[in-house]
Design an enzyme around this catalytic site. Structure first.
Site, short mmCIF file in Angstrom:
data_model
loop_
_atom_site.label_atom_id
_atom_site.label_comp_id
_atom_site.label_asym_id
_atom_site.label_seq_id
_atom_site.Cartn_x
_atom_site.Cartn_y
_atom_site.Cartn_z
N GLY A 124 0.83 -1.20 0.00
CA GLY A 124 0.00 0.00 0.00
C GLY A 124 0.86 1.25 0.00
CD GLU A 125 4.03 2.55 3.09
OE1 GLU A 125 4.96 3.02 2.38
OE2 GLU A 125 4.24 1.93 4.14
N GLY A 126 0.96 3.69 -1.69
CA GLY A 126 1.19 4.29 -2.99
C GLY A 126 2.44 3.77 -3.66
#
Length: 348
Positions: A313-315
């Site tokens: 996740g997080e980008g």
């Protein structure tokens, strides 16, 4: 919720882009999906030669989830707050990969259950202090859900006005694969077990419990699959709503959005259900190992750029894919044509 005008991309622009691609000094189709990406960027920009991306941003929305009290994650919810500080210090995976991609990281508190003080690089856009436990009732009110979406729209407009030409989506929220799976099941009509994975790496026993929690939440709240705001409010999350809004706002400004993993794609599904034309403006960064991810991508007609078994996740996946998508635009803009290079074309 703010109403936006989103125009489907024009087929004629895709055709003219293909004509240019076929005139470049290479065998026809030899750059594979890079040519697909270039065509789509032409359609999104609405012009035959899009401008290069002078500025790119990855928006990492952070929010907590009341359903964590059901024991569906390996980590306590306090990790959400701790990871936000890590983002701001530049020590997370997204910071490293965004720097590699030449993108800025924009961290947004849209629903963390704490007060951040003295953090000038953090965007404070808090709508809720964590969602409520969806196994006991709606995660948010409809008004809160709409405010989350509007927050994302406003950010898209703000950064479009600042000259950013490509967006990426990211998330941080312990427990957020649970509402993402609930959204996927509610809208797709698939069973909860078909779209629910291990998140942070939970055991078989905890996975079975997680599935029951989601099934109970859907049975209790009865989200309407044809009403995405109803789904978001009843079984969603603040960061998921923010991502949906960012996508809607970006599409209205003809800005491509690179969607990260499962949680971001749940937000994309909300956006696409609100306005199907948003799918034209999305690039799916990757196919994560969360089993529901591919199902949502298929529902929106999106094919992932990468398949690297990511689940952070997080980008992070968005940052990696940005690098490739931008490369496709550079090929389209900078590669010589046969006529320009004085290279003979293939025999008729």
């Amino acid at each position: 919720m703010k109403k936006l005008k989103i125009e489907p991309i024009k087929t004629s622009l895709l055709e003219s882009a293909q004509t240019r691609l076929d005139s470049l000094t290479k065998p026809v189709g030899s750059l594979g999906r890079l040519e697909e990406f270039a065509r789509r960027l032409v359609g999104i920009a609405g012009m035959e030669i899009p401008a290069p991306f002078s500025k790119k941003a990855i928006f990492t929305f952070a929010g907590d989830h009341g359903v964590t009290e059901e024991g569906i994650s390996l980590y306590p919810k306090e990790v959400t707050e701790q990871m936000v500080y890590n983002f701001l210090r530049g020590g997370a995976g997204i910071n490293v990969l965004a720097k590699h991609a030449g993108a800025d990281v924009v961290v947004i508190d849209i629903g963390v259950d704490c007060d951040f003080i003295g953090q000038p690089d953090l965007l404070l856009r808090k709508v809720v202090r964590g969602t409520r436990n969806m196994r006991k009732g709606a995660a948010m009110t409809r008004e809160e859900a709409e405010q989350c979406v509007d927050t994302g729209i406003a950010l898209a407009m703000e950064y479009a006005d600042k000259g950013y030409g490509m967006f990426g989506t990211g998330d941080m929220g312990i427990g957020n694969t649970t509402p993402s799976s609930a959204i996927a099941a509610a809208i797709s009509g698939k069973s909860v077990s078909e779209v629910t994975g291990r998140g942070t790496g939970i055991s078989d026993e905890t996975l079975e419990h997680k599935i029951r929690v989601i099934e109970d939440s859907i049975a209790l709240n009865k989200p309407d699959p044809k009403n995405p705001i109803d789904v978001l409010s009843k079984v969603g999350g603040a960061e998921i709503g923010g991502i949906a809004g960012l996508i809607l706002g970006a599409a209205s400004r003809r800005i491509p959005v690179v969607i990260d993993g499962f949680i971001s794609t749940a937000g994309a599904l909300i956006a696409c259900t609100i306005d199907p034309a948003t799918a034209d403006y999305m690039f799916a960064a990757h196919n994560s190992i969360e089993i529901g991810h591919r199902i949502i991508l298929d529902a929106m007609g999106l094919k992932p750029v990468l398949d690297l078994d990511l689940r952070l996740g997080e980008g992070t996946g968005a940052a990696l894919a940005m690098f490739i998508i931008e490369g496709a635009l550079k090929i389209y803009r900078e590669m010589a044509t046969f006529d320009e290079a004085g290279v003979s074309k293939e025999l008729p």
